[in-house]
Design an enzyme around this catalytic site. Sequence first.
Site, mmCIF file in Angstrom:
data_model
loop_
_atom_site.group_PDB
_atom_site.id
_atom_site.type_symbol
_atom_site.label_atom_id
_atom_site.label_comp_id
_atom_site.label_asym_id
_atom_site.label_seq_id
_atom_site.Cartn_x
_atom_site.Cartn_y
_atom_site.Cartn_z
ATOM 1 N N ARG A 107 -49.382 102.351 38.150
ATOM 2 C CA ARG A 107 -48.496 103.052 39.074
ATOM 3 C C ARG A 107 -48.112 102.124 40.227
ATOM 4 O O ARG A 107 -48.855 101.197 40.573
ATOM 5 C CB ARG A 107 -49.182 104.297 39.634
ATOM 6 C CG ARG A 107 -49.634 105.303 38.574
ATOM 7 C CD ARG A 107 -50.397 106.451 39.209
ATOM 8 N NE ARG A 107 -50.807 107.458 38.235
ATOM 9 C CZ ARG A 107 -51.994 107.467 37.616
ATOM 10 N NH1 ARG A 107 -52.885 106.531 37.880
ATOM 11 N NH2 ARG A 107 -52.274 108.416 36.746
ATOM 12 N N TYR B 260 -46.585 112.383 28.475
ATOM 13 C CA TYR B 260 -45.998 111.273 29.198
ATOM 14 C C TYR B 260 -45.394 110.247 28.258
ATOM 15 O O TYR B 260 -44.446 109.559 28.597
ATOM 16 C CB TYR B 260 -47.090 110.619 30.046
ATOM 17 C CG TYR B 260 -46.620 109.551 30.991
ATOM 18 C CD1 TYR B 260 -46.650 108.216 30.627
ATOM 19 C CD2 TYR B 260 -46.145 109.866 32.245
ATOM 20 C CE1 TYR B 260 -46.234 107.226 31.484
ATOM 21 C CE2 TYR B 260 -45.728 108.894 33.126
ATOM 22 C CZ TYR B 260 -45.774 107.577 32.734
ATOM 23 O OH TYR B 260 -45.350 106.603 33.597
ATOM 24 N N HIS C 10 -41.737 103.756 37.757
ATOM 25 C CA HIS C 10 -42.243 104.785 36.850
ATOM 26 C C HIS C 10 -41.645 104.611 35.457
ATOM 27 O O HIS C 10 -42.339 104.759 34.442
ATOM 28 C CB HIS C 10 -41.916 106.177 37.397
ATOM 29 C CG HIS C 10 -42.484 107.287 36.581
ATOM 30 N ND1 HIS C 10 -43.836 107.494 36.443
ATOM 31 C CD2 HIS C 10 -41.877 108.266 35.852
ATOM 32 C CE1 HIS C 10 -44.045 108.547 35.648
ATOM 33 N NE2 HIS C 10 -42.878 109.022 35.284
ATOM 34 N N LYS D 119 -55.647 107.639 40.785
ATOM 35 C CA LYS D 119 -55.651 108.960 41.388
ATOM 36 C C LYS D 119 -57.065 109.531 41.403
ATOM 37 O O LYS D 119 -57.840 109.317 40.485
ATOM 38 C CB LYS D 119 -54.733 109.901 40.607
ATOM 39 C CG LYS D 119 -53.255 109.607 40.799
ATOM 40 C CD LYS D 119 -52.407 110.654 40.105
ATOM 41 C CE LYS D 119 -50.929 110.445 40.383
ATOM 42 N NZ LYS D 119 -50.096 111.478 39.717
ATOM 43 N N HIS E 284 -54.917 108.300 32.920
ATOM 44 C CA HIS E 284 -54.773 109.753 32.866
ATOM 45 C C HIS E 284 -56.135 110.411 32.689
ATOM 46 O O HIS E 284 -56.966 109.950 31.904
ATOM 47 C CB HIS E 284 -53.871 110.163 31.704
ATOM 48 C CG HIS E 284 -52.435 109.841 31.929
ATOM 49 N ND1 HIS E 284 -51.536 109.634 30.906
ATOM 50 C CD2 HIS E 284 -51.729 109.692 33.076
ATOM 51 C CE1 HIS E 284 -50.349 109.373 31.413
ATOM 52 N NE2 HIS E 284 -50.440 109.402 32.723
ATOM 53 N N ARG F 282 -43.355 101.740 33.829
ATOM 54 C CA ARG F 282 -44.678 102.186 33.360
ATOM 55 C C ARG F 282 -44.542 102.929 32.029
ATOM 56 O O ARG F 282 -45.306 102.695 31.092
ATOM 57 C CB ARG F 282 -45.288 103.085 34.439
ATOM 58 C CG ARG F 282 -46.536 103.884 34.049
ATOM 59 C CD ARG F 282 -47.012 104.616 35.315
ATOM 60 N NE ARG F 282 -47.934 105.716 35.045
ATOM 61 C CZ ARG F 282 -49.253 105.591 34.921
ATOM 62 N NH1 ARG F 282 -49.819 104.398 34.979
ATOM 63 N NH2 ARG F 282 -50.023 106.641 34.725
#
Length: 325
Positions: free
Chosen positions: A176, A306, A271, A200, A297, A274
């Site tokens: 990211r 995704y 994005h 994240k 993820h 990615r």
Amino acid sequence: MSSPPPGRTRRADLVRLREMLPASVAEALRQYERHLTLERDLSPHTVRAYLGDVVALLGHVAGEEPENADIGRVDLAQLRSWLAAQRGAGASRTTLARRAAAARAFTGWAVRNGHLEQDPGPRLAAPRPHRTLPNVLRADQARDAMDAVSSGASEGHPVALRDQAVVELLYATGIRVAELCGLDLDDVNYSLRVIRVLGKGGRERTVPFGVPAERALRRWLDQGREHLVTAGSPAALFLGSRGGRINQRSVRRLVHEVVAVVPDAPDIGPHGLRHSAATHLLEGGADLRTVQELLGHATLATTQLYTHVTVERLKAIHDRTHPRS
């Protein structure tokens, strides 16, 4: 205070509304903010979004008297009314789903901390968001983009060398943009050709990169970075033109500019790059769980939404594995 149309609340309006809330509610929001930041370890962007949704909800419940807002008045009818007003103002399904999630998170916290007697959140239904996939580059377009940024770095200008390393690393790893901007010098292991990424939720992972990205990184560090370093520079892997840590806006602008020179390529940012990396991994034979680990993820379901597997690869798997192919 005259309220803006529901679903279109501007940040400045939310700031003013929050300032008008009674002291007890304001203190509860500060406690909730600490909960989101310290206990749930959410990103600053997510914390701002959640708080903005809660402030908007409380303003809706209070009506024309935000100074009389009361968390205890939040019930299922008010939650439904709040979402209905936003839907009527044109809020998208994705926005409604996110705000419903923010409301459920808040009411659950409010019950646990004595601000609500019963939690209406679990009974709040919201439309499922439409999951749209970003545009991606074909493999040849990605190669052309890497060639373009390499050409720009051929004269050895420090910013151009940095830009080449940034784009090469983004495509090589699929990380990211926030993760790239957060990289420090000691996050790179050249002997193994991997980077340590803080993703994240504070989850750390290790992501490999290839030889072209290694060459670009070494050239940036050997010939470019020293020209941007100042006395106050952090130990960031990538620096901005003034010596600070590079910011996400600069990286987004860079990717758009690089892709723009590729004929017929879609307009994408980090994005999209990615997603391109993930798509090309799948087309090359990588399995979903490997891509899940690389992308960071938490669940495989996210990776399945995704990424998309090309029809050609599905047909190849069918031809190779089905006894009646």
